[in-house]
Design a protein around this motif. Structure first.
Motif, PDB file in Angstrom:
ATOM      1  N   SER A   1       0.866  -1.182   0.000  1.00 43.74           N
ATOM      2  CA  SER A   1       0.000   0.000   0.000  1.00 43.74           C
ATOM      3  C   SER A   1       0.896   1.223   0.000  1.00 43.74           C
ATOM      4  O   SER A   1       1.993   1.209   0.567  1.00 43.74           O
ATOM      5  CB  SER A   1      -0.901   0.016   1.241  1.00 43.74           C
ATOM      6  OG  SER A   1      -1.702  -1.141   1.268  1.00 43.74           O
TER       7      SER A   1
ATOM      8  N   GLY B   1       0.928   5.647   0.472  1.00 46.68           N
ATOM      9  CA  GLY B   1       0.201   6.754   1.078  1.00 46.68           C
ATOM     10  C   GLY B   1       0.235   6.690   2.590  1.00 46.68           C
ATOM     11  O   GLY B   1       1.003   5.948   3.185  1.00 46.68           O
TER      12      GLY B   1
ATOM     13  N   TRP C   1      -2.371   6.575   6.061  1.00 48.96           N
ATOM     14  CA  TRP C   1      -3.726   6.283   6.524  1.00 48.96           C
ATOM     15  C   TRP C   1      -4.426   7.574   6.871  1.00 48.96           C
ATOM     16  O   TRP C   1      -3.809   8.462   7.444  1.00 48.96           O
ATOM     17  CB  TRP C   1      -3.659   5.355   7.742  1.00 48.96           C
ATOM     18  CG  TRP C   1      -5.017   4.908   8.174  1.00 48.96           C
ATOM     19  CD1 TRP C   1      -5.682   3.800   7.751  1.00 48.96           C
ATOM     20  CD2 TRP C   1      -5.888   5.579   9.081  1.00 48.96           C
ATOM     21  NE1 TRP C   1      -6.912   3.744   8.330  1.00 48.96           N
ATOM     22  CE2 TRP C   1      -7.064   4.838   9.169  1.00 48.96           C
ATOM     23  CE3 TRP C   1      -5.804   6.750   9.825  1.00 48.96           C
ATOM     24  CZ2 TRP C   1      -8.138   5.201   9.960  1.00 48.96           C
ATOM     25  CZ3 TRP C   1      -6.857   7.119  10.615  1.00 48.96           C
ATOM     26  CH2 TRP C   1      -8.016   6.342  10.675  1.00 48.96           C
ATOM     27  N   PRO C   2      -5.655   7.795   6.491  1.00 50.47           N
ATOM     28  CA  PRO C   2      -6.595   6.844   5.903  1.00 50.47           C
ATOM     29  C   PRO C   2      -6.592   6.841   4.375  1.00 50.47           C
ATOM     30  O   PRO C   2      -7.415   6.180   3.762  1.00 50.47           O
ATOM     31  CB  PRO C   2      -7.932   7.329   6.434  1.00 50.47           C
ATOM     32  CG  PRO C   2      -7.789   8.814   6.489  1.00 50.47           C
ATOM     33  CD  PRO C   2      -6.346   9.046   6.880  1.00 50.47           C
ATOM     34  N   ALA C   3      -5.687   7.561   3.771  1.00 47.22           N
ATOM     35  CA  ALA C   3      -5.639   7.661   2.303  1.00 47.22           C
ATOM     36  C   ALA C   3      -4.630   6.667   1.731  1.00 47.22           C
ATOM     37  O   ALA C   3      -3.652   7.046   1.094  1.00 47.22           O
ATOM     38  CB  ALA C   3      -5.292   9.081   1.892  1.00 47.22           C
ATOM     39  N   LEU C   4      -4.841   5.382   1.967  1.00 50.60           N
ATOM     40  CA  LEU C   4      -3.956   4.339   1.454  1.00 50.60           C
ATOM     41  C   LEU C   4      -4.510   3.754   0.162  1.00 50.60           C
ATOM     42  O   LEU C   4      -5.719   3.556   0.038  1.00 50.60           O
ATOM     43  CB  LEU C   4      -3.808   3.218   2.484  1.00 50.60           C
ATOM     44  CG  LEU C   4      -2.999   3.557   3.726  1.00 50.60           C
ATOM     45  CD1 LEU C   4      -3.158   2.458   4.761  1.00 50.60           C
ATOM     46  CD2 LEU C   4      -1.540   3.749   3.375  1.00 50.60           C
ATOM     47  N   LEU C   5      -3.624   3.484  -0.764  1.00 52.55           N
ATOM     48  CA  LEU C   5      -4.001   2.835  -2.019  1.00 52.55           C
ATOM     49  C   LEU C   5      -3.239   1.522  -2.122  1.00 52.55           C
ATOM     50  O   LEU C   5      -2.022   1.484  -1.929  1.00 52.55           O
ATOM     51  CB  LEU C   5      -3.645   3.719  -3.213  1.00 52.55           C
ATOM     52  CG  LEU C   5      -4.348   5.075  -3.278  1.00 52.55           C
ATOM     53  CD1 LEU C   5      -3.750   5.921  -4.396  1.00 52.55           C
ATOM     54  CD2 LEU C   5      -5.835   4.881  -3.503  1.00 52.55           C
TER      55      LEU C   5
END
Length: 145
Positions: free
Chosen positions: A52, A54, A56-60
């Motif tokens: 992943s 990025g 958290w909370p903006a994980l890809l």
């Protein structure tokens, strides 16, 4: 294309020991946050890391695939980081002055980042990859496995 070079106080085999452990990927690659899985065939050509990117909370969730594995001198990966795109990352390793010299080249190959001129992307990648090599040196010099 962004190019960075760093000398390390270790052997080329120590660098490849770190590269061979896919679970260490987020420890040395800036932007990789966590590992979800590592193919059993890692680091052989075609093997994938499932990671992943990025914070958290903006994980890809994305992947990185090995294109070439040639220890103790070279590794080529195709790193995905969508929606930004994909990059080819080449690590060249050689003995140097009692230690090891590692060169990392990164070039966007698909996606929006590949459409931008190198004059815009290369400086950002150079800063990021300077830290990437710094982290890789810590692991290789400390014999992380």
């Amino acid at each position: 294309m962004a190019k960075n070079i760093r000398t390390m106080n270790c052997r080329p085999a120590d660098v490849f020991e770190v590269l061979a452990n896919g679970w260490l990927y987020p420890a040395w690659v800036v932007g990789a946050s966590r590992m979800r899985d590592v193919d059993e065939t890692w680091p052989q050509a075609g093997a994938e890391l499932h990671h992943s990117v990025g914070v958290w909370p903006a994980l890809l969730d994305d992947t990185t695939v090995v294109e070439e594995w040639s220890p103790p001198n070279r590794m080529v990966m195709r790193a995905r980081g969508w929606p930004i795109g994909e990059a080819r990352v080449t690590l060249r390793v050689r003995s140097y002055d009692g230690g090891t010299m590692v060169r990392i080249d990164e070039e966007p190959v698909t996606g929006p980042a590949a459409l931008l001129p190198s004059i815009l992307t290369a400086p950002i990648l150079r800063v990021r990859n300077a830290e990437t090599l710094y982290r890789l040196a810590y692991l290789a010099e400390g014999h992380a496995s």
